[in-house]
Design an enzyme around this catalytic site. Structure first.
Site, PDB file in Angstrom:
ATOM      1  N   GLY A 183       0.743  -1.291   0.156  1.00  0.00           N
ATOM      2  CA  GLY A 183       0.033   0.142   0.047  1.00  0.00           C
ATOM      3  C   GLY A 183       0.894   1.211  -0.114  1.00  0.00           C
ATOM      4  N   GLU A 184       0.867   2.042   0.908  1.00  0.00           N
ATOM      5  CA  GLU A 184       1.402   3.240   1.224  1.00  0.00           C
ATOM      6  C   GLU A 184       2.081   3.297   2.540  1.00  0.00           C
ATOM      7  OE1 GLU A 184       2.455   5.686  -1.071  1.00  0.00           O
ATOM      8  OE2 GLU A 184       3.658   6.503   1.015  1.00  0.00           O
ATOM      9  N   SER A 185       3.157   3.301   2.539  1.00  0.00           N
ATOM     10  CA  SER A 185       4.125   2.836   3.827  1.00  0.00           C
ATOM     11  C   SER A 185       3.636   4.108   4.837  1.00  0.00           C
ATOM     12  CB  SER A 185       5.399   2.654   3.685  1.00  0.00           C
ATOM     13  OG  SER A 185       6.146   3.693   3.140  1.00  0.00           O
ATOM     14  N   CYS A 198       6.145  -5.307   0.634  1.00  0.00           N
ATOM     15  CA  CYS A 198       6.072  -4.132  -0.113  1.00  0.00           C
ATOM     16  C   CYS A 198       6.249  -3.082   0.654  1.00  0.00           C
ATOM     17  CB  CYS A 198       5.398  -4.025  -1.239  1.00  0.00           C
ATOM     18  SG  CYS A 198       5.734  -2.517  -2.442  1.00  0.00           S
ATOM     19  N   ARG A 237      12.992   3.303  -0.930  1.00  0.00           N
ATOM     20  CA  ARG A 237      11.549   3.115  -1.236  1.00  0.00           C
ATOM     21  C   ARG A 237      11.732   3.411  -2.864  1.00  0.00           C
ATOM     22  NH1 ARG A 237       7.855   7.080   1.918  1.00  0.00           N
ATOM     23  NH2 ARG A 237       6.212   6.161   0.614  1.00  0.00           N
ATOM     24  N   ILE A 289       5.723  -3.963  -7.595  1.00  0.00           N
ATOM     25  CA  ILE A 289       4.751  -2.602  -7.833  1.00  0.00           C
ATOM     26  C   ILE A 289       5.502  -1.525  -6.823  1.00  0.00           C
ATOM     27  CG2 ILE A 289       2.409  -1.583  -8.035  1.00  0.00           C
ATOM     28  CD1 ILE A 289       1.574  -4.540  -7.845  1.00  0.00           C
ATOM     29  N   ARG A 290       6.203  -0.502  -7.553  1.00  0.00           N
ATOM     30  CA  ARG A 290       6.907   0.395  -6.970  1.00  0.00           C
ATOM     31  C   ARG A 290       7.366  -0.051  -5.607  1.00  0.00           C
ATOM     32  NH1 ARG A 290       4.162   5.107  -5.705  1.00  0.00           N
ATOM     33  NH2 ARG A 290       2.167   4.180  -5.368  1.00  0.00           N
ATOM     34  N   HIS A 295       4.762  -8.842  -4.302  1.00  0.00           N
ATOM     35  CA  HIS A 295       3.369  -8.936  -3.729  1.00  0.00           C
ATOM     36  C   HIS A 295       3.043 -10.612  -4.195  1.00  0.00           C
ATOM     37  CE1 HIS A 295       2.421  -4.935  -2.851  1.00  0.00           C
ATOM     38  NE2 HIS A 295       3.378  -4.588  -3.963  1.00  0.00           N
ATOM     39  N   GLU A 347       0.616 -12.004  -2.742  1.00  0.00           N
ATOM     40  CA  GLU A 347      -0.773 -12.133  -2.685  1.00  0.00           C
ATOM     41  C   GLU A 347      -1.637 -11.823  -3.953  1.00  0.00           C
ATOM     42  OE1 GLU A 347       1.160  -9.694  -1.685  1.00  0.00           O
ATOM     43  OE2 GLU A 347       0.363  -7.776  -2.034  1.00  0.00           O
TER      44      GLU A 347
HETATM   45  N1  GLN Z   1       5.903   2.863  -3.082  1.00  0.00           N
HETATM   46  C1  GLN Z   1       5.048   2.436  -1.713  1.00  0.00           C
HETATM   47  C2  GLN Z   1       5.727   2.867  -0.486  1.00  0.00           C
HETATM   48  O1  GLN Z   1       6.878   3.444  -0.576  1.00  0.00           O
HETATM   49  C3  GLN Z   1       4.892   0.697  -1.717  1.00  0.00           C
HETATM   50  C4  GLN Z   1       4.199   0.268  -2.885  1.00  0.00           C
HETATM   51  C5  GLN Z   1       3.671  -1.138  -2.521  1.00  0.00           C
HETATM   52  O2  GLN Z   1       3.388  -1.336  -1.249  1.00  0.00           O
HETATM   53  N2  GLN Z   1       3.085  -1.749  -3.643  1.00  0.00           N
HETATM   54  O3  GLN Z   1       5.238   2.856   0.569  1.00  0.00           O
END
Ligand code: GLN
Length: 196
Positions: A46-48, A79, A107, A135-136, A171, A173
């Site tokens: 998600g978004e840390s 992630c 990150r 994914i990123r 990921h 999942e």
């Molecule tokens: N780019 C997100 C972060 O730095 C992580 C991306 C993800 O969890 N798919 O938090």
């Protein structure tokens, strides 16, 4: 035996479905009281920064650290979850994080941030490659002496273990291969032995 999935933000439903598909009981964790109900806890992608802030706001950080330190909780971060577990976050030390996993993460480390990628990874303990989706995601730029690298790509380690902690930049999942989740279930079973 119950696996918790931190359900503050991110793709917690996918983890929940995967753990359920293994026939293991799942508890979504949103409040500190719920940490006591689980033997393992997944921190999803998600978004840390968002996950970290909400964790502190609800007092989940203290509850997680306390149960983990007592040896009664295994943790797996994917992630953003890896970033939340990390001891150091390059250039972002001030974002809330648990600091349990002795690594430094960078990150959004895989090229252009919008891009995702896939790679067949050789993973320690698996006899065929694991098809990993990024994914990123973060990459690990430093590992402490007690951290074991389970898989790496050209940029650095992407799957590591330190005792009862697991973390992956990718990921699992989002695929169909359940082997990474199975490993976490087995690890979580070890925390059962600590129950009184
Ligand atoms: N780019 C997100 C972060 O730095 C992580 C991306 C993800 O969890 N798919 O938090």
């Amino acid at each position: 035996m119950t696996i918790g999935v931190l359900a503050l933000q991110g793709d917690f439903r996918e983890h929940m479905n995967m753990i359920r598909s293994l026939g293991v009981q799942v508890q979504l964790v949103r409040f500190p009281e719920e940490v006591a109900l689980v033997n393992g806890l997944i921190i999803p992608g998600g978004e840390s920064t968002t996950i970290g802030k909400l964790m502190v706001k609800y007092g989940l950080d203290k509850a997680i650290i306390e149960r983990f330190t007592a040896g009664r909780l295994a943790l797996y971060g994917t992630c953003a979850g890896m970033i939340v577990l990390a001891r150091n976050i390059e250039g972002n030390e001030s974002q809330p994080h648990l600091g349990l996993l002795d690594v430094t993460v960078r990150r959004n480390a895989f090229g252009r941030q919008k891009e995702s990628s896939e790679e067949d990874l050789d993973v320690e303990g698996l006899d065929t490659p694991f098809h990993a989706l990024f994914i990123r995601g973060p990459v690990i730029v430093r590992t402490g002496p007690s951290v074991k690298v389970l898989a790496k790509v050209a940029e650095g380690p992407v799957y590591v273990q330190q005792g009862m902690l697991l973390a992956s930049s990718f990921h699992p999942e989002l695929g169909r291969d359940t082997r990474v989740h199975q490993r976490f279930v087995r690890l979580s079973e070890q925390s059962l032995n600590q129950e009184v």
